[in-house]
Motif scaffolding. Sequence first.
Motif, PDB file in Angstrom:
ATOM      1  N   GLY A  77       0.833  -1.198   0.000  1.00 51.58           N
ATOM      2  CA  GLY A  77       0.000   0.000   0.000  1.00 51.58           C
ATOM      3  C   GLY A  77       0.868   1.248   0.000  1.00 51.58           C
ATOM      4  N   GLU A  78       0.236   2.374   0.255  1.00 49.69           N
ATOM      5  CA  GLU A  78       0.940   3.653   0.146  1.00 49.69           C
ATOM      6  C   GLU A  78       1.568   4.046   1.484  1.00 49.69           C
ATOM      7  OE1 GLU A  78      -1.152   5.589  -3.565  1.00 49.69           O
ATOM      8  OE2 GLU A  78      -2.431   5.757  -1.819  1.00 49.69           O
ATOM      9  N   GLY A  79       0.741   4.213   2.478  1.00 50.62           N
ATOM     10  CA  GLY A  79       1.243   4.566   3.808  1.00 50.62           C
ATOM     11  C   GLY A  79       0.122   4.364   4.803  1.00 50.62           C
ATOM     12  N   PRO A  80       0.478   4.197   6.081  1.00 57.34           N
ATOM     13  CA  PRO A  80      -0.567   3.928   7.073  1.00 57.34           C
ATOM     14  C   PRO A  80      -1.443   5.152   7.318  1.00 57.34           C
ATOM     15  CG  PRO A  80       1.589   4.143   8.126  1.00 57.34           C
ATOM     16  CD  PRO A  80       1.817   4.239   6.659  1.00 57.34           C
ATOM     17  N   GLY A  81      -2.657   4.880   7.726  1.00 56.92           N
ATOM     18  CA  GLY A  81      -3.549   5.933   8.205  1.00 56.92           C
ATOM     19  C   GLY A  81      -3.603   5.872   9.719  1.00 56.92           C
ATOM     20  N   ILE A  82      -4.432   6.696  10.290  1.00 54.78           N
ATOM     21  CA  ILE A  82      -4.523   6.776  11.753  1.00 54.78           C
ATOM     22  C   ILE A  82      -4.945   5.438  12.361  1.00 54.78           C
ATOM     23  CG2 ILE A  82      -5.906   7.855  13.600  1.00 54.78           C
ATOM     24  CD1 ILE A  82      -3.567   9.551  12.569  1.00 54.78           C
ATOM     25  N   MET A  89      -0.368  -1.876  12.504  1.00 58.58           N
ATOM     26  CA  MET A  89      -0.642  -2.906  11.495  1.00 58.58           C
ATOM     27  C   MET A  89      -1.217  -2.229  10.251  1.00 58.58           C
ATOM     28  SD  MET A  89      -0.245  -5.969  12.873  1.00 58.58           S
ATOM     29  CE  MET A  89      -1.447  -7.217  12.602  1.00 58.58           C
ATOM     30  N   PRO A  90      -0.800  -2.676   9.037  1.00 53.22           N
ATOM     31  CA  PRO A  90      -1.334  -2.051   7.822  1.00 53.22           C
ATOM     32  C   PRO A  90      -2.788  -2.431   7.565  1.00 53.22           C
ATOM     33  CG  PRO A  90       0.085  -3.901   7.251  1.00 53.22           C
ATOM     34  CD  PRO A  90       0.150  -3.758   8.754  1.00 53.22           C
ATOM     35  N   PHE A  91      -3.463  -1.591   6.837  1.00 57.45           N
ATOM     36  CA  PHE A  91      -4.823  -1.847   6.353  1.00 57.45           C
ATOM     37  C   PHE A  91      -5.770  -2.338   7.444  1.00 57.45           C
ATOM     38  CE2 PHE A  91      -2.539  -1.795   2.276  1.00 57.45           C
ATOM     39  CZ  PHE A  91      -3.384  -0.966   1.557  1.00 57.45           C
ATOM     40  N   GLN A  92      -5.919  -1.518   8.475  1.00 51.97           N
ATOM     41  CA  GLN A  92      -6.950  -1.733   9.483  1.00 51.97           C
ATOM     42  C   GLN A  92      -8.173  -0.894   9.067  1.00 51.97           C
ATOM     43  OE1 GLN A  92      -6.146  -4.007  12.269  1.00 51.97           O
ATOM     44  NE2 GLN A  92      -4.791  -4.337  10.529  1.00 51.97           N
ATOM     45  N   GLN A  94     -11.839   0.592   7.827  1.00 55.69           N
ATOM     46  CA  GLN A  94     -12.705   0.276   6.684  1.00 55.69           C
ATOM     47  C   GLN A  94     -11.918  -0.144   5.451  1.00 55.69           C
ATOM     48  OE1 GLN A  94     -16.059  -0.151   6.693  1.00 55.69           O
ATOM     49  NE2 GLN A  94     -15.581   0.031   8.871  1.00 55.69           N
ATOM     50  N   ALA A  95     -10.764   0.503   5.231  1.00 54.67           N
ATOM     51  CA  ALA A  95      -9.941   0.132   4.062  1.00 54.67           C
ATOM     52  C   ALA A  95      -9.478  -1.320   4.198  1.00 54.67           C
ATOM     53  CB  ALA A  95      -8.750   1.069   3.930  1.00 54.67           C
ATOM     54  N   GLY A  96      -9.175  -1.706   5.423  1.00 54.54           N
ATOM     55  CA  GLY A  96      -8.737  -3.079   5.668  1.00 54.54           C
ATOM     56  C   GLY A  96      -9.860  -4.078   5.449  1.00 54.54           C
ATOM     57  N   CYS A 116       2.516  -4.649   3.464  1.00 61.49           N
ATOM     58  CA  CYS A 116       3.254  -3.499   4.007  1.00 61.49           C
ATOM     59  C   CYS A 116       2.951  -2.264   3.151  1.00 61.49           C
ATOM     60  CB  CYS A 116       4.750  -3.786   4.065  1.00 61.49           C
ATOM     61  SG  CYS A 116       5.521  -3.959   2.451  1.00 61.49           S
ATOM     62  N   ASN A 117       3.630  -1.192   3.433  1.00 61.98           N
ATOM     63  CA  ASN A 117       3.432   0.079   2.726  1.00 61.98           C
ATOM     64  C   ASN A 117       4.769   0.636   2.257  1.00 61.98           C
ATOM     65  OD1 ASN A 117       0.530   0.803   3.012  1.00 61.98           O
ATOM     66  ND2 ASN A 117       0.994   0.608   5.196  1.00 61.98           N
ATOM     67  N   VAL A 118       4.694   1.587   1.326  1.00 61.58           N
ATOM     68  CA  VAL A 118       5.915   2.296   0.908  1.00 61.58           C
ATOM     69  C   VAL A 118       6.453   3.086   2.098  1.00 61.58           C
ATOM     70  CG1 VAL A 118       6.846   4.084  -0.628  1.00 61.58           C
ATOM     71  CG2 VAL A 118       5.061   2.532  -1.467  1.00 61.58           C
ATOM     72  N   PRO A 196      -7.707   0.355  -1.689  1.00 63.40           N
ATOM     73  CA  PRO A 196      -9.041   0.211  -1.092  1.00 63.40           C
ATOM     74  C   PRO A 196      -9.535   1.492  -0.421  1.00 63.40           C
ATOM     75  CG  PRO A 196      -7.616  -1.612  -0.430  1.00 63.40           C
ATOM     76  CD  PRO A 196      -6.775  -0.687  -1.237  1.00 63.40           C
ATOM     77  N   ALA A 197      -8.619   2.270   0.146  1.00 66.19           N
ATOM     78  CA  ALA A 197      -9.036   3.523   0.789  1.00 66.19           C
ATOM     79  C   ALA A 197      -9.648   4.476  -0.257  1.00 66.19           C
ATOM     80  CB  ALA A 197      -7.846   4.192   1.478  1.00 66.19           C
ATOM     81  N   TYR A 198      -9.108   4.459  -1.457  1.00 61.78           N
ATOM     82  CA  TYR A 198      -9.633   5.271  -2.553  1.00 61.78           C
ATOM     83  C   TYR A 198     -10.977   4.715  -3.032  1.00 61.78           C
ATOM     84  CZ  TYR A 198      -9.741   7.285  -7.301  1.00 61.78           C
ATOM     85  OH  TYR A 198     -10.109   7.926  -8.458  1.00 61.78           O
TER      86      TYR A 198
HETATM   87  N1  URA Z   1      -3.806   1.603   5.095  1.00 64.86           N
HETATM   88  C1  URA Z   1      -2.566   1.180   4.785  1.00 64.86           C
HETATM   89  O1  URA Z   1      -1.874   0.543   5.594  1.00 64.86           O
HETATM   90  N2  URA Z   1      -2.097   1.492   3.553  1.00 64.86           N
HETATM   91  C2  URA Z   1      -2.778   2.180   2.639  1.00 64.86           C
HETATM   92  O2  URA Z   1      -2.273   2.409   1.541  1.00 64.86           O
HETATM   93  C3  URA Z   1      -4.078   2.603   2.994  1.00 64.86           C
HETATM   94  C4  URA Z   1      -4.566   2.301   4.231  1.00 64.86           C
END
Ligand code: URA
Length: 225
Positions: A77-82, A89-92, A94-96, A116-118, A196-198
């Motif tokens: 993915g791109e980067g973690p959100g809040i 943990m990545p993608f928790q 709604q996006a997760g 993981c994320n960039v 998925p967040a998009y």
């Molecule tokens: N959560 C993540 O960990 N990565 C994303 O790119 C979007 C949401």
Amino acid sequence: MSKHREQQTDSQTGNLFGDLSAGESLTHTESIVFPQDDSLEKILADVKSSHTCGACKPGMPIVFGVGPEHTELMLIGEGPGIDDIKSEMPFQGQAGVLLTKMLAAINVSRSECYICNVIKCVPPGERNFSIEEIEDCRPLLLRQILAVNPRLIIAFGALAAQTLLRSKKTISDLRGSLYTLRLNDREITLAPTFNPAYLLRVAEKKREAWEDLKMVREFLNRASG
Ligand code: URA
């Protein structure tokens, strides 16, 4: 992934990597120097002890990655959100939830993927990542890829696909094809699609994401058969 951040990567795609673009090629070739006996454990230790960029500082909560140490399928993915940074943990959130459903639709379980994320942290104020920050974090991501040794990577979102392919194209232009990432002695297939967040915000893109996922399923079927 904040709305603001993703808008930036979509709208500034023409400038994201400047003259680093690989042009129109479906193959990106790159060699990196990495520590002998590298492992996810070692990379995590480096992130925690010495990695510093404009966004990540030692001691900050980071989202490094989760999943089997060696596996066929890696999700980037791109980067973690809040939501993600709280649990590290990545993608928790709604996006997760959507990501898990997308995988289930092609018969893939989330637990069989390394995710993981960039970018590994959330910069202060949830601002956008700078190109320098992406470049600083990129070698860690490439080491992660070599350590996991996947056959296929799904790159979720513009920032992930552009970072891996060194491309300036938009995610709408990149998606719909399979690419080859030649990294050191490895040859990895890369499938870019929407994050998925998009998709949570732009539901009409789900149809195209579904086409990409079907392509992934077909690739996995061919690879295992
Ligand atoms: N959560 C993540 O960990 N990565 C994303 O790119 C979007 C949401």
